[in-house]
Design a protein around this motif. Structure first.
Motif, PDB file in Angstrom:
ATOM      1  N   LYS A   2      53.310  18.930  44.029  1.00 27.59           N
ATOM      2  CA  LYS A   2      52.102  18.476  44.718  1.00 27.59           C
ATOM      3  C   LYS A   2      52.459  17.359  45.701  1.00 27.59           C
ATOM      4  CE  LYS A   2      49.237  19.686  40.730  1.00 27.59           C
ATOM      5  NZ  LYS A   2      48.734  20.914  41.394  1.00 27.59           N
ATOM      6  N   ASN A  24      55.608  29.557  51.179  1.00 26.16           N
ATOM      7  CA  ASN A  24      55.178  30.459  50.099  1.00 26.16           C
ATOM      8  C   ASN A  24      55.903  30.136  48.792  1.00 26.16           C
ATOM      9  OD1 ASN A  24      53.445  31.982  51.782  1.00 26.16           O
ATOM     10  ND2 ASN A  24      55.200  33.103  52.577  1.00 26.16           N
ATOM     11  N   SER A  25      55.981  28.836  48.498  1.00 27.35           N
ATOM     12  CA  SER A  25      56.697  28.405  47.297  1.00 27.35           C
ATOM     13  C   SER A  25      55.768  27.565  46.428  1.00 27.35           C
ATOM     14  CB  SER A  25      57.932  27.593  47.700  1.00 27.35           C
ATOM     15  OG  SER A  25      57.521  26.406  48.373  1.00 27.35           O
ATOM     16  N   ASP A  26      56.369  26.690  45.629  1.00 28.62           N
ATOM     17  CA  ASP A  26      55.569  25.846  44.749  1.00 28.62           C
ATOM     18  C   ASP A  26      55.124  24.556  45.427  1.00 28.62           C
ATOM     19  OD1 ASP A  26      58.062  24.752  44.969  1.00 28.62           O
ATOM     20  OD2 ASP A  26      58.219  24.159  42.867  1.00 28.62           O
ATOM     21  N   GLU A  28      52.669  22.306  47.556  1.00 31.08           N
ATOM     22  CA  GLU A  28      51.224  22.311  47.778  1.00 31.08           C
ATOM     23  C   GLU A  28      50.775  20.944  48.299  1.00 31.08           C
ATOM     24  OE1 GLU A  28      47.017  22.748  45.280  1.00 31.08           O
ATOM     25  OE2 GLU A  28      48.948  22.690  44.223  1.00 31.08           O
ATOM     26  N   ASP A  50      53.322  14.481  43.223  1.00 31.44           N
ATOM     27  CA  ASP A  50      54.729  14.590  42.834  1.00 31.44           C
ATOM     28  C   ASP A  50      55.651  14.030  43.908  1.00 31.44           C
ATOM     29  OD1 ASP A  50      54.136  15.957  40.402  1.00 31.44           O
ATOM     30  OD2 ASP A  50      53.856  17.801  41.562  1.00 31.44           O
ATOM     31  N   LYS A 115      63.599  18.392  44.565  1.00 27.37           N
ATOM     32  CA  LYS A 115      63.602  19.403  43.501  1.00 27.37           C
ATOM     33  C   LYS A 115      64.860  19.301  42.641  1.00 27.37           C
ATOM     34  CE  LYS A 115      60.847  22.885  45.960  1.00 27.37           C
ATOM     35  NZ  LYS A 115      60.869  24.225  46.603  1.00 27.37           N
TER      36      LYS A 115
END
Length: 257
Positions: A2, A24-26, A28, A50, A115
């Motif tokens: 996030k 198109n991933s995690d 947002e 996040d 990540k």
């Protein structure tokens, strides 16, 4: 992941959002702020964050002024037109420092870094700042080009960086325009290469996609259509030099540094 975006330039804000949405991933976008006032409201809200992408120069002051007085539990990637705040940024949960104009590849690398750090279960607020500081110091001590090899017809010669009024791109070719002589010649660099690798950012600024000016040749500025600015140069340019709307705030801050 996030993400909250703090950016006062609508076009830049939209560009960052579009880059994120295209993955198109995690990733947002869960919140945005365009001023220190809105940043403070965001920090006091219950929005789960996040990662924050944060500009430093906002219209109502430095974002550092808000961040220093609040407990931050998430990492921050600073996105700015200036390298001079790099070391100070490490006092505010900085995990990366991106210079404008934003390059998509560079932004995506920052996401990958966060990540990877999260996957190792590291406390991102306790990252070893010394390692990152050394990286930034290496960037700041970089030697910029003092002269450029240029071509004009069959002639090849050197032009000192201090003698260049501005660089411009036309139909895929990059030109230098000299101060005293008003000579125009070709160089084998794109404007993006010049901006990212070869020009001192305290002296040169990319005012639009097609023009980089030297501060020493700037005389005055005046408002232009649609929120843009027209620049008056000491060396009379071949065409009007206009600061793009999404660069005006950064340009003013650059002038005022």
């Amino acid at each position: 992941m996030k993400i909250a975006i703090v950016e006062d330039e609508p076009l830049t804000l939209n560009r960052i959002r579009n880059i994120i949405n295209a993955q198109n991933s995690d990733l947002e976008v869960v919140a945005t702020a365009q001023s220190n006032k809105e940043l403070l409201e965001l920090l006091r809200s219950d929005v789960q964050i996040d990662l924050m992408l944060c500009d430093i120069h906002l219209a109502d002051g430095l974002s550092f002024n808000v961040l220093k007085d609040n407990v931050i539990s998430f990492p921050i990637v600073f996105v700015t037109a200036y390298d001079k705040y790099a070391l100070e940024s490490f006092d505010h949960n900085c995990v990366d420092y991106i210079l404008k104009p934003i390059q998509e590849e560079r932004l995506l690398k920052a996401f990958d870094k966060v990540k990877n750090l999260k996957s190792q279960s590291l406390d991102l607020t306790q990252i070893n700042a010394d390692l990152l500081k050394n990286m930034i110091l290496g960037y700041q001590s970089k030697d910029f080009k003092k002269r450029f090899l240029t071509k004009s017809g069959s002639k090849i010669r050197f032009v000192n960086a201090q003698d260049i009024a501005y660089f411009y791109s036309y139909e895929g070719i990059t030109y230098v325009y000299e101060k005293e002589t008003k000579k125009k010649s070709i160089i084998d660099f794109t404007l993006s290469e010049l901006e990212a690798q070869h020009l001192d950012p305290s002296k040169f600024f990319r005012v639009s996609r097609s023009v980089i000016i030297q501060l020493d040749d700037l005389v005055e500025m005046k408002p232009y259509q649609n929120g843009r600015m027209m620049l008056m140069m000491n060396t009379q340019p071949e065409t009007d030099i206009i600061v793009a709307r999404d660069r005006v705030n950064d340009f003013k801050n650059w002038i005022n540094q």
